[in-house]
Design an enzyme around this catalytic site. Structure first.
Site, PDB file in Angstrom:
ATOM      1  N   CYS A  15       0.837  -1.215   0.000  1.00 52.83           N
ATOM      2  CA  CYS A  15       0.000   0.000   0.000  1.00 52.83           C
ATOM      3  C   CYS A  15       0.870   1.263   0.000  1.00 52.83           C
ATOM      4  O   CYS A  15       1.405   1.622  -1.042  1.00 52.83           O
ATOM      5  CB  CYS A  15      -0.968  -0.029   1.172  1.00 52.83           C
ATOM      6  SG  CYS A  15      -2.283   1.198   1.039  1.00 52.83           S
TER       7      CYS A  15
ATOM      8  N   HIS B  32      -3.118  -5.290   1.718  1.00 53.26           N
ATOM      9  CA  HIS B  32      -2.402  -5.540   2.981  1.00 53.26           C
ATOM     10  C   HIS B  32      -2.453  -7.004   3.437  1.00 53.26           C
ATOM     11  O   HIS B  32      -3.253  -7.333   4.315  1.00 53.26           O
ATOM     12  CB  HIS B  32      -3.029  -4.706   4.099  1.00 53.26           C
ATOM     13  CG  HIS B  32      -2.921  -3.231   3.922  1.00 53.26           C
ATOM     14  ND1 HIS B  32      -1.798  -2.535   4.265  1.00 53.26           N
ATOM     15  CD2 HIS B  32      -3.808  -2.317   3.457  1.00 53.26           C
ATOM     16  CE1 HIS B  32      -1.987  -1.246   4.026  1.00 53.26           C
ATOM     17  NE2 HIS B  32      -3.197  -1.082   3.530  1.00 53.26           N
TER      18      HIS B  32
ATOM     19  N   GLU C 180      -0.539  -8.360   5.436  1.00 54.02           N
ATOM     20  CA  GLU C 180      -0.138  -8.397   6.842  1.00 54.02           C
ATOM     21  C   GLU C 180      -1.320  -8.264   7.800  1.00 54.02           C
ATOM     22  O   GLU C 180      -1.188  -8.574   8.983  1.00 54.02           O
ATOM     23  CB  GLU C 180       0.917  -7.315   7.119  1.00 54.02           C
ATOM     24  CG  GLU C 180       0.412  -5.876   7.190  1.00 54.02           C
ATOM     25  CD  GLU C 180       0.203  -5.194   5.823  1.00 54.02           C
ATOM     26  OE1 GLU C 180       0.240  -5.891   4.786  1.00 54.02           O
ATOM     27  OE2 GLU C 180      -0.024  -3.968   5.814  1.00 54.02           O
TER      28      GLU C 180
END
Lengths: 293, 190
Positions: free
Chosen positions: B79, B171, B173
């Site tokens: 991002c 994302h 993560e």
């Protein structure tokens, strides 16, 4: 392919992106640009900064739509705006406007003296203030995707922010070390759901991002809050009530990233100009932190 | 043993560190130029790209990092990390590393109320769909011919690779799915 908007993942995840950053109060497009240029992770669009709300007295409401729009058009970083505690209609209006985050804030005059907004119902994420773990978990139970400790807004005095951050962290440590059988009673005493207490115990922190707010006036204040375990800081009056907002804003951004590096803290603390004037919290007519249930 | 750096100036670097730790990889939060000499690869997390760019310039981290990446340091940006790696940003002047031959449009999918999650296909990591979380996400509007598109959504590239550089507009993560991080670790091992 199903597309999901306004999910808990998207709301809570957005708040995670603010970590290690500074969210600055601004009252016009020019200030918003200064904040963005200095490295703010977001701006809070306001009619007046808290120090001026305190001076003005009367009823403080959601900022004018014109003002918020002006700020949204000026910057590429996220724009937050405040609604009065419990004011579901102000929140629906700001959601429709497309602000990126809503602060259901004690800095404005509460609209409801018993209840907060049910924030699960909204696509837009909310941040709420808290002075202790129970209050933080009640707000999360209502759907807040982010917490900020309250401090005492508009004072330029860090003592209340420190008190609230220490209290939240102390209570988290207590829960982490507590045997499972004591959790239900603790939940009763804190006035918070036991499921959230279990999550705090498992994670060793709040289940959402926790910023510090209310009294940050210098880079050292910001670093202090990071040392106490804040994920980032809100700076209200501290930037645009200082003598040189550009320098102060930049220095506070650096202090939040490098809170654990005294060399850099020293460097950014030099030549920042005069900070905002401070107030003794024992002499205040209104304690905003007491708003919220 | 590999040590992966996660740029820790601002953003969700904790989530990347946690995912790498879960995969049994040693990590280092990178905040100073000298930290770059201690890592075999670097992740630039999500967050605010303007903030990370400014801080990087203030502390003298930008130039050494560009140098490292040009000399082959494997790097993965998510991002905001993808924005920083890119050569150009549409209609916005901000500090960039400018090492990935892409042009991105910031907040191209709309403001936060338009942020979304969707299952996507990424052949490079297997058949099972990947839950992609897009938060005020950037869109790649142009890319050079050396940029390999590993995944698309709505006709736009969302996961790309150019040599030692990997970038996604979403994302991983924030999820529990470690497959893109494992892909990046394979890039580092080579």
């Amino acid at each position: 392919m199903e597309v999901y908007k306004g999910t808990w993942m998207v709301k809570k995840g957005f708040a995670e992106m603010f970590k290690g950053g500074v969210i600055m109060d601004v009252t016009n497009a020019e200030q918003a640009k200064i904040a963005e240029e200095a490295g703010a992770v977001a701006v809070m669009a306001l009619e007046r900064v808290p120090a001026d709300i305190r001076k003005a007295g009367g009823v403080a409401r959601m900022a004018s739509i014109k003002k918020i729009k002006e700020i949204m058009e000026a910057v590429s970083i996220p724009v937050m705006a405040k609604v009065r505690i419990g004011h579901m209609a102000e929140a629906r209006i700001l959601e429709e406007l497309g602000v990126d985050f809503i602060d259901e804030s004690e800095v404005l005059t509460p609209a409801d003296d018993k209840f907060h907004i049910n924030k699960h119902e909204y696509k837009v994420p909310f941040v709420c203030g808290a002075r202790d773990l129970g209050e933080a978990l009640r707000r999360i139970a209502e759907g807040a995707a982010m917490i900020r400790t309250k401090g005492e807004a508009g004072t330029g005095n860090i003592v209340e922010a420190v008190k609230h951050m220490r209290r939240v962290q102390d209570e988290i440590r207590k829960v982490v070390n507590m045997p499972e059988e004591e959790l239900v009673k603790e939940a009763k005493e804190l006035g918070a759901p036991v499921e959230l207490l279990r999550e705090v115990k498992r994670l060793g922190r709040l289940p959402v991002v926790n910023f510090a707010a209310g009294g940050v006036a210098t880079p050292a204040d910001a670093a202090l809050m990071m040392m106490l375990g804040a994920d980032g800081v809100f700076v209200g009056s501290g930037i645009f009530k200082s003598k040189d907002p550009r320098k102060m804003a930049r220095a506070i951004v650096m202090a939040v990233t490098y809170w654990d590096n005294p060399k850099i803290l020293l460097k950014v603390s030099e030549d920042i100009g005069e900070p905002m004037p401070g107030l003794d919290v024992n002499e205040l007519e209104i304690r905003m932190q007491e708003r919220g249930w | 043993m590999l040590r992966i750096g996660v740029l820790g100036l601002q953003g969700d670097f904790r989530e990347h560190v946690e995912m790498l730790s879960f995969l049994g990889v040693e990590t280092l939060v990178v905040k100073l130029p000298e930290d770059l000499d201690l890592v075999d690869g670097l992740i630039i997390p999500g967050g605010e790209s303007t903030t990370m760019g400014r801080v990087m310039e203030n502390v003298g981290l930008k130039e050494p990092l560009v140098e490292k990446i040009k000399n082959g340091l494997p790097v993965y940006g998510t991002c905001a990390g993808m924005i920083l790696l890119s050569k150009r940003v549409v209609d916005h002047d901000q500090p960039l590393l400018g090492v990935l031959d892409t042009e991105v449009e910031r907040n191209a999918y709309g403001r936060q109320v338009e942020s979304f999650e969707v299952d996507i296909e990424i052949q490079a990591i297997g058949e099972k769909p990947f839950k992609a979380v897009f938060i005020r996400a950037p869109r790649i509007v142009k890319h050079g011919e050396n940029v390999e598109v590993l995944a698309e959504y709505g006709g736009d590239p969302i996961l790309v690779r150019e040599e030692n550089i990997l970038a996604s507009s979403f994302h991983p993560e924030l999820t529990k799915d470690t497959r893109i991080h494992e892909y990046f670790l394979r890039m580092v091992e080579k």
